[in-house]
Motif scaffolding. Sequence first.
Motif, PDB file in Angstrom:
ATOM      1  N   SER A 152       0.920  -1.030   0.098  1.00  0.00           N
ATOM      2  CA  SER A 152      -0.028   0.075   0.032  1.00  0.00           C
ATOM      3  C   SER A 152       0.914   1.258  -0.128  1.00  0.00           C
ATOM      4  N   LYS A 153       0.247   2.211  -0.492  1.00  0.00           N
ATOM      5  CA  LYS A 153       0.841   3.567  -0.558  1.00  0.00           C
ATOM      6  C   LYS A 153       0.439   4.686   0.251  1.00  0.00           C
ATOM      7  N   LEU A 154       1.367   5.389   1.152  1.00  0.00           N
ATOM      8  CA  LEU A 154       0.634   6.257   1.976  1.00  0.00           C
ATOM      9  C   LEU A 154       0.510   7.641   1.399  1.00  0.00           C
ATOM     10  N   ASP A 155      -0.574   8.358   1.851  1.00  0.00           N
ATOM     11  CA  ASP A 155      -0.675   9.659   1.421  1.00  0.00           C
ATOM     12  C   ASP A 155      -0.084  10.957   2.402  1.00  0.00           C
ATOM     13  N   GLU A 156       0.061  10.337   3.614  1.00  0.00           N
ATOM     14  CA  GLU A 156       0.350  11.294   4.758  1.00  0.00           C
ATOM     15  C   GLU A 156       1.739  11.132   4.923  1.00  0.00           C
ATOM     16  N   GLU A 157       2.384  11.963   5.502  1.00  0.00           N
ATOM     17  CA  GLU A 157       3.636  11.995   5.953  1.00  0.00           C
ATOM     18  C   GLU A 157       3.871  11.454   7.408  1.00  0.00           C
ATOM     19  N   ILE A 158       4.225  10.302   7.468  1.00  0.00           N
ATOM     20  CA  ILE A 158       4.350   9.504   8.943  1.00  0.00           C
ATOM     21  C   ILE A 158       5.819   9.269   9.161  1.00  0.00           C
ATOM     22  N   TYR A 159       6.477   9.891  10.461  1.00  0.00           N
ATOM     23  CA  TYR A 159       7.886   9.395  10.852  1.00  0.00           C
ATOM     24  C   TYR A 159       7.945   8.221  11.771  1.00  0.00           C
ATOM     25  N   MET A 160       8.656   7.262  11.646  1.00  0.00           N
ATOM     26  CA  MET A 160       8.709   6.358  12.739  1.00  0.00           C
ATOM     27  C   MET A 160      10.320   6.040  13.096  1.00  0.00           C
ATOM     28  N   GLU A 161      10.498   5.626  14.224  1.00  0.00           N
ATOM     29  CA  GLU A 161      11.773   5.471  14.822  1.00  0.00           C
ATOM     30  C   GLU A 161      12.374   4.086  14.108  1.00  0.00           C
ATOM     31  N   GLN A 162      13.597   4.053  14.117  1.00  0.00           N
ATOM     32  CA  GLN A 162      14.272   2.965  13.306  1.00  0.00           C
ATOM     33  C   GLN A 162      13.895   1.759  14.514  1.00  0.00           C
ATOM     34  N   PRO A 163      13.816   0.612  13.640  1.00  0.00           N
ATOM     35  CA  PRO A 163      13.592  -0.703  14.426  1.00  0.00           C
ATOM     36  C   PRO A 163      14.552  -1.112  15.338  1.00  0.00           C
ATOM     37  N   GLU A 164      14.247  -1.608  16.764  1.00  0.00           N
ATOM     38  CA  GLU A 164      15.190  -1.911  17.586  1.00  0.00           C
ATOM     39  C   GLU A 164      16.061  -3.060  17.014  1.00  0.00           C
ATOM     40  N   GLY A 165      17.197  -3.233  17.278  1.00  0.00           N
ATOM     41  CA  GLY A 165      18.153  -4.046  16.635  1.00  0.00           C
ATOM     42  C   GLY A 165      18.490  -3.746  15.370  1.00  0.00           C
ATOM     43  N   PHE A 166      18.115  -2.936  14.632  1.00  0.00           N
ATOM     44  CA  PHE A 166      18.514  -2.454  13.322  1.00  0.00           C
ATOM     45  C   PHE A 166      18.699  -0.939  13.107  1.00  0.00           C
ATOM     46  N   LYS A 167      19.071  -0.198  14.201  1.00  0.00           N
ATOM     47  CA  LYS A 167      19.574   1.228  14.079  1.00  0.00           C
ATOM     48  C   LYS A 167      20.871   1.465  13.753  1.00  0.00           C
ATOM     49  N   ASP A 168      20.975   2.462  12.961  1.00  0.00           N
ATOM     50  CA  ASP A 168      22.339   2.770  12.518  1.00  0.00           C
ATOM     51  C   ASP A 168      23.257   3.926  13.209  1.00  0.00           C
ATOM     52  N   ASP A 169      22.459   4.327  14.242  1.00  0.00           N
ATOM     53  CA  ASP A 169      23.045   5.273  15.370  1.00  0.00           C
ATOM     54  C   ASP A 169      23.486   6.741  14.476  1.00  0.00           C
ATOM     55  N   SER A 170      22.605   6.842  13.617  1.00  0.00           N
ATOM     56  CA  SER A 170      22.714   8.116  12.841  1.00  0.00           C
ATOM     57  C   SER A 170      21.875   9.312  13.443  1.00  0.00           C
ATOM     58  N   GLY A 171      20.990   8.928  14.132  1.00  0.00           N
ATOM     59  CA  GLY A 171      19.996  10.050  14.591  1.00  0.00           C
ATOM     60  C   GLY A 171      18.770  10.115  13.763  1.00  0.00           C
ATOM     61  N   ARG A 172      18.881   9.282  12.632  1.00  0.00           N
ATOM     62  CA  ARG A 172      17.820   9.451  11.473  1.00  0.00           C
ATOM     63  C   ARG A 172      16.708   8.685  11.998  1.00  0.00           C
ATOM     64  N   VAL A 173      15.627   9.116  11.434  1.00  0.00           N
ATOM     65  CA  VAL A 173      14.204   8.193  11.554  1.00  0.00           C
ATOM     66  C   VAL A 173      13.520   7.701  10.145  1.00  0.00           C
ATOM     67  N   CYS A 174      12.700   6.742  10.204  1.00  0.00           N
ATOM     68  CA  CYS A 174      12.157   6.330   9.028  1.00  0.00           C
ATOM     69  C   CYS A 174      10.861   7.133   8.509  1.00  0.00           C
ATOM     70  N   LYS A 175      10.983   7.790   7.338  1.00  0.00           N
ATOM     71  CA  LYS A 175       9.876   8.615   6.577  1.00  0.00           C
ATOM     72  C   LYS A 175       9.197   7.252   5.833  1.00  0.00           C
ATOM     73  N   LEU A 176       7.959   6.993   6.287  1.00  0.00           N
ATOM     74  CA  LEU A 176       7.327   5.782   5.691  1.00  0.00           C
ATOM     75  C   LEU A 176       6.635   6.313   4.256  1.00  0.00           C
ATOM     76  N   LYS A 177       7.007   5.294   3.438  1.00  0.00           N
ATOM     77  CA  LYS A 177       6.577   5.460   1.970  1.00  0.00           C
ATOM     78  C   LYS A 177       5.265   4.399   1.795  1.00  0.00           C
ATOM     79  N   ARG A 178       5.330   3.177   2.614  1.00  0.00           N
ATOM     80  CA  ARG A 178       4.566   1.980   2.474  1.00  0.00           C
ATOM     81  C   ARG A 178       3.875   2.011   3.891  1.00  0.00           C
ATOM     82  N   GLY A 179       2.576   1.151   4.033  1.00  0.00           N
ATOM     83  CA  GLY A 179       1.750   0.855   4.975  1.00  0.00           C
ATOM     84  C   GLY A 179       2.801  -0.267   5.797  1.00  0.00           C
TER      85      GLY A 179
END
Length: 237
Positions: A152-179
């Motif tokens: 699915s494709k999202l119309d809204e801008e949604i930001y999510m933290e990086q998944p536990e155990g897979f963080k790159d320590d860059s301080g960035r977050v995930c801007k979701l493109k899919r559901g």
Amino acid sequence: KTKGMTLRDRKNMKKPSRYDDFVMTALCDVCEPENYDDAVHSKNKDEWLKAMNSEMQSLKENQTWDLVYSPKDRKIIRCKWVYKIKNNPDGSVERFKARLVVKGFSQKKGIDYEETFSPVVRSATIRTLLSVAASEKMSLMQFDVSTAFLYSKLDEEIYMEQPEGFKDDSGRVCKLKRGLYGLKQAPRCWNKRFAEFLIQRGFKQSDADPCLFIRKQGARKLMLALYVDDGLVAGTD
């Protein structure tokens, strides 16, 4: 149950069979973790890590998000891992499943989502489809769409933290493109995308039930009923 029993009665009580002991031991050895820490410290650590890596690979292949720096005016939604064990009919373990789920309860209407309603096929429609399939001697098939919400494709801008155990320590977050599972609008977005997919391939959406799709080509007929990410197909060919 032993209260009031004599010592002799207690000795004569039937002891659990070795099979019962084996089943209880097996169930304790293959438990579903409550969180990431439990998973990586369990006896089945390697299996859970393999399941998480498989889920992350699916997310990557579907280009589920872009890593960006967090906007100051937006709340970052948290996520968690959900672990499930799929068993065979005989009770043995078929596979370990790990799914990344968004904590959608923290979403705000008007900011993170607008509409959430998603139709599902009615039970009366399924009965009618089965009746028609039987009377016209059509072939039946059931299907399940794996990781359906990722399509699915999202119309809204949604930001999510990086998944536990897979963080790159860059301080960035995930801007979701899919559901993702857990998002309030994910079922609606998936249903909309799948309906568009079918219509592009010659199906017509029923006016009586928006989750029933029919395609006719001469004497050939194909009917499809959709219930979230499960479907039932009946075809003459």
